[in-house]
Design a protein around this motif. Structure first.
Motif, mmCIF file in Angstrom:
data_model
loop_
_atom_site.group_PDB
_atom_site.id
_atom_site.type_symbol
_atom_site.label_atom_id
_atom_site.label_comp_id
_atom_site.label_asym_id
_atom_site.label_seq_id
_atom_site.Cartn_x
_atom_site.Cartn_y
_atom_site.Cartn_z
ATOM 1 N N ASP A 53 -9.892 0.769 -19.284
ATOM 2 C CA ASP A 53 -8.672 0.012 -19.531
ATOM 3 C C ASP A 53 -7.469 0.896 -19.254
ATOM 4 O O ASP A 53 -7.412 1.567 -18.218
ATOM 5 C CB ASP A 53 -8.672 -0.636 -20.913
ATOM 6 N N LEU A 54 -6.490 0.939 -20.148
ATOM 7 C CA LEU A 54 -5.202 1.538 -19.824
ATOM 8 C C LEU A 54 -5.276 3.013 -19.467
ATOM 9 O O LEU A 54 -4.603 3.463 -18.534
ATOM 10 C CB LEU A 54 -4.224 1.344 -20.989
ATOM 11 N N GLY A 79 -4.545 -8.893 -18.840
ATOM 12 C CA GLY A 79 -4.765 -9.190 -17.429
ATOM 13 C C GLY A 79 -5.274 -7.987 -16.658
ATOM 14 O O GLY A 79 -6.063 -7.194 -17.171
ATOM 15 N N SER A 80 -4.777 -7.853 -15.441
ATOM 16 C CA SER A 80 -5.269 -6.832 -14.523
ATOM 17 C C SER A 80 -4.745 -5.450 -14.879
ATOM 18 O O SER A 80 -3.720 -5.294 -15.556
ATOM 19 C CB SER A 80 -4.850 -7.154 -13.083
ATOM 20 N N LEU A 81 -5.435 -4.451 -14.361
ATOM 21 C CA LEU A 81 -4.923 -3.082 -14.323
ATOM 22 C C LEU A 81 -4.260 -2.893 -12.965
ATOM 23 O O LEU A 81 -4.930 -2.813 -11.941
ATOM 24 C CB LEU A 81 -6.060 -2.076 -14.508
ATOM 25 N N HIS A 82 -2.943 -2.819 -12.945
ATOM 26 C CA HIS A 82 -2.225 -2.833 -11.677
ATOM 27 C C HIS A 82 -2.420 -1.550 -10.871
ATOM 28 O O HIS A 82 -2.450 -1.572 -9.643
ATOM 29 C CB HIS A 82 -0.736 -3.085 -11.933
ATOM 30 N N ARG A 83 -2.539 -0.428 -11.542
ATOM 31 C CA ARG A 83 -2.745 0.826 -10.805
ATOM 32 C C ARG A 83 -4.160 0.892 -10.230
ATOM 33 O O ARG A 83 -4.365 1.417 -9.123
ATOM 34 C CB ARG A 83 -2.475 2.030 -11.708
ATOM 35 N N TRP A 246 2.372 -2.631 -21.309
ATOM 36 C CA TRP A 246 1.821 -1.880 -20.186
ATOM 37 C C TRP A 246 1.737 -2.729 -18.916
ATOM 38 O O TRP A 246 1.883 -2.223 -17.805
ATOM 39 C CB TRP A 246 0.442 -1.312 -20.521
ATOM 40 N N ASP A 247 1.539 -4.019 -19.074
ATOM 41 C CA ASP A 247 1.451 -4.897 -17.909
ATOM 42 C C ASP A 247 2.718 -4.796 -17.070
ATOM 43 O O ASP A 247 2.657 -4.728 -15.837
ATOM 44 C CB ASP A 247 1.216 -6.333 -18.367
ATOM 45 N N GLU A 248 3.868 -4.757 -17.704
ATOM 46 C CA GLU A 248 5.134 -4.650 -16.979
ATOM 47 C C GLU A 248 5.382 -3.219 -16.514
ATOM 48 O O GLU A 248 5.862 -2.992 -15.396
ATOM 49 C CB GLU A 248 6.281 -5.127 -17.863
ATOM 50 N N SER A 252 4.822 -1.986 -11.134
ATOM 51 C CA SER A 252 5.385 -1.362 -9.934
ATOM 52 C C SER A 252 5.078 0.130 -9.932
ATOM 53 O O SER A 252 4.966 0.756 -10.997
ATOM 54 C CB SER A 252 6.903 -1.560 -9.863
ATOM 55 N N ARG A 253 4.954 0.698 -8.748
ATOM 56 C CA ARG A 253 4.691 2.136 -8.635
ATOM 57 C C ARG A 253 5.834 2.941 -9.248
ATOM 58 O O ARG A 253 5.604 3.948 -9.917
ATOM 59 C CB ARG A 253 4.516 2.521 -7.166
ATOM 60 N N GLU A 254 7.063 2.497 -9.015
ATOM 61 C CA GLU A 254 8.226 3.234 -9.497
ATOM 62 C C GLU A 254 8.307 3.205 -11.022
ATOM 63 O O GLU A 254 8.554 4.233 -11.670
ATOM 64 C CB GLU A 254 9.505 2.660 -8.887
ATOM 65 N N GLY A 255 8.100 2.036 -11.613
ATOM 66 C CA GLY A 255 8.145 1.932 -13.061
ATOM 67 C C GLY A 255 7.041 2.728 -13.723
ATOM 68 O O GLY A 255 7.246 3.388 -14.745
ATOM 69 N N PHE A 256 5.870 2.682 -13.120
ATOM 70 C CA PHE A 256 4.747 3.467 -13.624
ATOM 71 C C PHE A 256 5.068 4.957 -13.579
ATOM 72 O O PHE A 256 4.863 5.685 -14.560
ATOM 73 C CB PHE A 256 3.503 3.163 -12.786
ATOM 74 N N ALA A 257 5.562 5.426 -12.441
ATOM 75 C CA ALA A 257 5.852 6.851 -12.285
ATOM 76 C C ALA A 257 6.913 7.322 -13.278
ATOM 77 O O ALA A 257 6.809 8.412 -13.844
ATOM 78 C CB ALA A 257 6.292 7.140 -10.853
#
Length: 282
Positions: A53-54, A79-83, A246-248, A252-257
Motif C-alpha cells: 500500500d502507501l 483507490g489506486s496507488l498512483h506512483r 495520500w490519493d491527492e 502528480s509527480r510534482e506533488g509527490f516529490a
C-alpha cells in the motif's frame, strides 16, 4: 541479536539489490523502516509484500524498486496507488517488473520459504488468466491422487522487516492483534529486522498473539509510532484521513516529490517525520 537505531539497522542489513519484504496486514505496517530505506537511497530492491500500500507507493515513486512480488496493490478504501501505476504504465521514475499472485499464492510461497521447501502448492488460479501472464505460476500433479495443483516458487526474502508492539530485552518479539503473513515472512527470511513500539522486561500474555524468538531476529530498533499512518493494535489508531489525503498527494509527480522532500528526505528520522506532519496540521 543487537538493539540498534533504525538508521544503523537499515544501513547494515539492507544492501542495494536485496529482496526485501515489509510485511504487515492492516496494522503494524513498517512505515518508519520504509522511510529510512528511502532516506538512505537504497536502489534496485526487489520488494515483496502480500498487500503493498502507501509505503510501497512511496518507495517505488522514489526509485528504490526494480521489481515487485505481490498479490494486491492499492490504497485501502480509497483507490489506486498512483506512483505504482506510473512506474508500471510509464516507467517513471524507472521501469518496474511485476510478479503478481493471488493472496493464497503468496501465502503458499511464504509458507514454503518458511519450511525450507522449493515451492508451495495450492488449489488456486482456477478460471482466471493470471498464470498466463506470470510464468512463475505453474502446476504439479499430486503423486497420491493425480490431482493437478497450482505451484508457486518459495519466497525467501534477503531481508524481512516487521513492526511489532513490543520486544523484551533478549530480543523476543510479540505481535498482537491481526496476524497477516508476518510469522511466515519472518521465518522465511535470511535477515529479520523488527521495529517495536516498546521494549519491556517481560512479554505479557495476550490473546491472538505470536512470539518470534530472539534467535531468528537479526536486529531490533525501538521506534514508537513506527507503523503510522497504519495502526498498532493497543497503541494508536489508523489515520484514515491520511490515506484519503495520500490519493491527492501522490496523484502528480510534482506533488509527490514535494511531499517526500518535506516529510521524508527532509527529516532525520521517524520522530522528525511525525513532527513534520503535526507542524503542517497546526
Amino acid at each position: 541479536m543487537p538493539f540498534l537505531p533504525l538508521k544503523d539497522a537499515i544501513h547494515a542489513h539492507v544492501p542495494d539489490g536485496a529482496s526485501v519484504a515489509l510485511e504487515g496486514f492492516t496494522h503494524l505496517i513498517p512505515f518508519a523502516a520504509g522511510h529510512e530505506i528511502i532516506r538512505q537511497g537504497k536502489r534496485d530492491l526487489h520488494l515483496i509484500r502480500l498487500t503493498p500500500d502507501l509505503v510501497y507507493d512511496q518507495m517505488i515513486g522514489m526509485g528504490c524498486a526494480r521489481r515487485l512480488t505481490f498479490s494486491w496493490g492499492g490504497n485501502p478504501g480509497v483507490g489506486s496507488l498512483h506512483r505504482l501505476r506510473d512506474a508500471v504504465e510509464h516507467a517513471w521514475p524507472r521501469p518496474l517488473e511485476l510478479d503478481e499472485h493471488s493472496h493464497a499464492g503468496m501465502a503458499a510461497a511464504y509458507c514454503a520459504g518458511a519450511s525450507n521447501l522449493p515451492f508451495g502448492t495450492l488449489r488456486g488460479y482456477i478460471d482466471n488468466d493470471l498464470s498466463q501472464v506470470n510464468p512463475r505460476i505453474r502446476g504439479v500433479t499430486c503423486p497420491f491422487t493425480g490431482e493437478r495443483l497450482a505451484a508457486v516458487p518459495a519466497i525467501n526474502p534477503d531481508v524481512t522487516i516487521l513492526h511489532a508492539q513490543r520486544a523484551d530485552r533478549d530480543g523476543n518479539i510479540a505481535i498482537d492483534g491481526i496476524i497477516g503473513a508476518q510469522r511466515e515472512a519472518a521465518l522465511a527470511a535470511r535477515t529479520l529486522l523488527v521495529t517495536v513500539e516498546e521494549i519491556v522486561d517481560r512479554l505479557p500474555p495476550a490473546m491472538n498473539a505470536i512470539v518470534l524468538p530472539h534467535w531468528i531476529v537479526t536486529a531490533v530498533a525501538h521506534c514508537p509510532g513506527g507503523a503510522y499512518p497504519s495502526y498498532a493494535h493497543g497503541h494508536y489508531a489508523r489515520d484514515n484521513a491520511f490515506y484519503r489525503q495520500w490519493d491527492e498527494i501522490a496523484r502528480s509527480r510534482e506533488g509527490f516529490a514535494r511531499w517526500m522532500q518535506q516529510h521524508v528526505l527532509g527529516t532525520a528520522d521517524h520522530g522528525a517525520f511525525l513532527a513534520s506532519l503535526q507542524d503542517k496540521a497546526a
